[in-house]
Scaffold this motif. Structure first.
Motif, PDB file in Angstrom:
ATOM      1  N   THR A 220     -23.523 -23.463 -36.722  1.00 53.28           N
ATOM      2  CA  THR A 220     -23.870 -24.839 -37.077  1.00 53.28           C
ATOM      3  C   THR A 220     -25.345 -25.151 -36.869  1.00 53.28           C
ATOM      4  O   THR A 220     -25.767 -26.291 -37.055  1.00 53.28           O
ATOM      5  CB  THR A 220     -23.039 -25.829 -36.231  1.00 53.28           C
ATOM      6  OG1 THR A 220     -23.332 -25.606 -34.844  1.00 53.28           O
ATOM      7  CG2 THR A 220     -21.555 -25.625 -36.467  1.00 53.28           C
ATOM      8  N   LEU A 265     -17.694 -25.721 -35.431  1.00 54.25           N
ATOM      9  CA  LEU A 265     -18.214 -26.626 -34.412  1.00 54.25           C
ATOM     10  C   LEU A 265     -17.829 -26.190 -33.001  1.00 54.25           C
ATOM     11  O   LEU A 265     -18.469 -26.575 -32.027  1.00 54.25           O
ATOM     12  CB  LEU A 265     -17.698 -28.050 -34.663  1.00 54.25           C
ATOM     13  CG  LEU A 265     -18.271 -28.728 -35.914  1.00 54.25           C
ATOM     14  CD1 LEU A 265     -17.419 -29.930 -36.304  1.00 54.25           C
ATOM     15  CD2 LEU A 265     -19.720 -29.144 -35.688  1.00 54.25           C
ATOM     16  N   ASP A 273     -21.743 -30.737 -30.946  1.00 51.20           N
ATOM     17  CA  ASP A 273     -20.823 -30.129 -31.899  1.00 51.20           C
ATOM     18  C   ASP A 273     -19.377 -30.357 -31.473  1.00 51.20           C
ATOM     19  O   ASP A 273     -18.498 -30.627 -32.303  1.00 51.20           O
ATOM     20  CB  ASP A 273     -21.087 -28.624 -32.028  1.00 51.20           C
ATOM     21  CG  ASP A 273     -22.328 -28.325 -32.843  1.00 51.20           C
ATOM     22  OD1 ASP A 273     -22.796 -29.216 -33.570  1.00 51.20           O
ATOM     23  OD2 ASP A 273     -22.837 -27.186 -32.748  1.00 51.20           O
TER      24      ASP A 273
END
Length: 330
Positions: A220, A265, A273
């Motif tokens: 991410t 995440l 996240d």
């Protein structure tokens, strides 16, 4: 008998450095005729000039060349739509300028489509990342319904460059198009809808496409709030399609897809996240343990996140994703 025309669509934005290899790849294809469509999304470099320099060589191979230029930068979703509007081939194939397709790639996919009357033909691919190469495999499927299930379960990748698609699938009934400005997750949305429309889907058990991953760090690390919003919009578009015309089984499978899109995440050391995971599609968390195609450890880390056991999630990232995987894929 004349062979069907295949339209290859390549969006261009700041690809001058890699475009020569892309053009060479088109020249090396053993299949003809190709309609090669380059969409210049207002690129500030010499991408269009390079296409023009190569055009005569491609035409000598019997290919049709189209260069379309946007007046303003609109993003990859709109560039894909522009290419699709220009396409006249029986089959559509999207190709990224910084990757590589085996010379017989189109030849093999068209042959399979024609011999099996398939609406969609996919293939395996090779992933190149930080000096390593890994062969990646797609599961065997025979129908659009089966492909949609495998996609939602997380075992079939939906990247556009993995599939040759019969153009009529885009045009039947309500035309399928990418949503302008929603440039992340656009392939997931379109391929999901195409699978739901397709009757027969075939997979070629050969590594025809070579994908080069360039970004490093966590999964991410390069995503902004805007990127996540675009993924969200595309997922909701697919989810609405399933709600409108899908079966009860497919409505359950879309919840699996939500969980799989949230999963990166948790492959992160970042608490922000983790919070985004908790806030995004919380209704899907009910289905965490039901998708038995995923490894138990993956379901367990999601279960830990559901119960906000963030220390276990952090430990999973550092012990499994960083330490163990670094040893396995050194």
């Amino acid at each position: 008998m004349d062979r069907p025309l295949v339209s290859i669509i390549t969006p261009m934005y700041k690809v001058e450095q890699v475009l020569p290899s892309c053009l060479d790849c088109m020249l090396s294809q053993t299949y003809s005729p190709l309609e090669v469509i380059f969409v210049d999304d207002c690129s500030p470099d010499r991408s269009s000039s390079l296409v023009e320099e190569y055009a005569h060589r491609l035409e000598e191979r019997g290919h049709l060349i189209k260069l379309v230029k946007h007046q303003l930068n609109q993003g990859v979703a709109s560039a894909r739509n522009t290419g699709l509007e220009q396409a006249t081939g029986e089959y559509i194939y999207y190709f990224d300028a910084d990757d590589y397709l085996e010379p017989n790639g189109i030849e093999l996919m068209v042959a399979r489509a024609e011999s099996s009357d398939a609406d969609i033909v996919g293939c395996n691919w090779q992933l190149s990342y930080e000096g390593t190469k890994r062969k990646m495999f797609q599961p065997k499927v025979l129908s659009g319904v089966g492909a949609f299930t495998k996609m939602c379960e997380g075992v079939l990748k939906w990247n556009l460059w993995l599939f040759l698609v019969r153009r009529s699938l885009y045009e039947q009934g309500e035309m399928l198009r990418f949503t302008p400005q929603e440039n992340m997750g656009e392939d997931m949305m379109i391929m999901g809808k195409l699978f739901l429309r397709a009757e027969r889907v075939e997979m070629i058990d050969e590594h025809l496409y070579h994908y080069t991953k360039t970004n490093s760090g966590s999964l991410t690390a390069n995503y902004t709030d805007a990127h996540w919003a675009q993924v969200d919009a595309n997922l909701r578009s697919l989810s609405r399609c399933v709600d409108r015309c899908g079966t009860e089984s497919q409505k359950k499978e879309i919840e699996y897809l939500k969980l799989n899109l949230k999963l990166p995440l948790l492959i992160s050391p970042c608490r922000a996240d983790y919070q985004r995971w908790a806030d995004w599609f919380p209704e899907a968390n009910t289905y965490i343990m039901q998708n038995r195609t995923l490894p138990l450890r993956t379901r367990l880390v999601q279960l830990a996140a559901k119960h906000k056991l963030w220390g276990l999630v952090w430990l999973y990232y550092h012990l499994i994703m960083r330490f163990l995987y670094s040893l396995l894929y050194k």
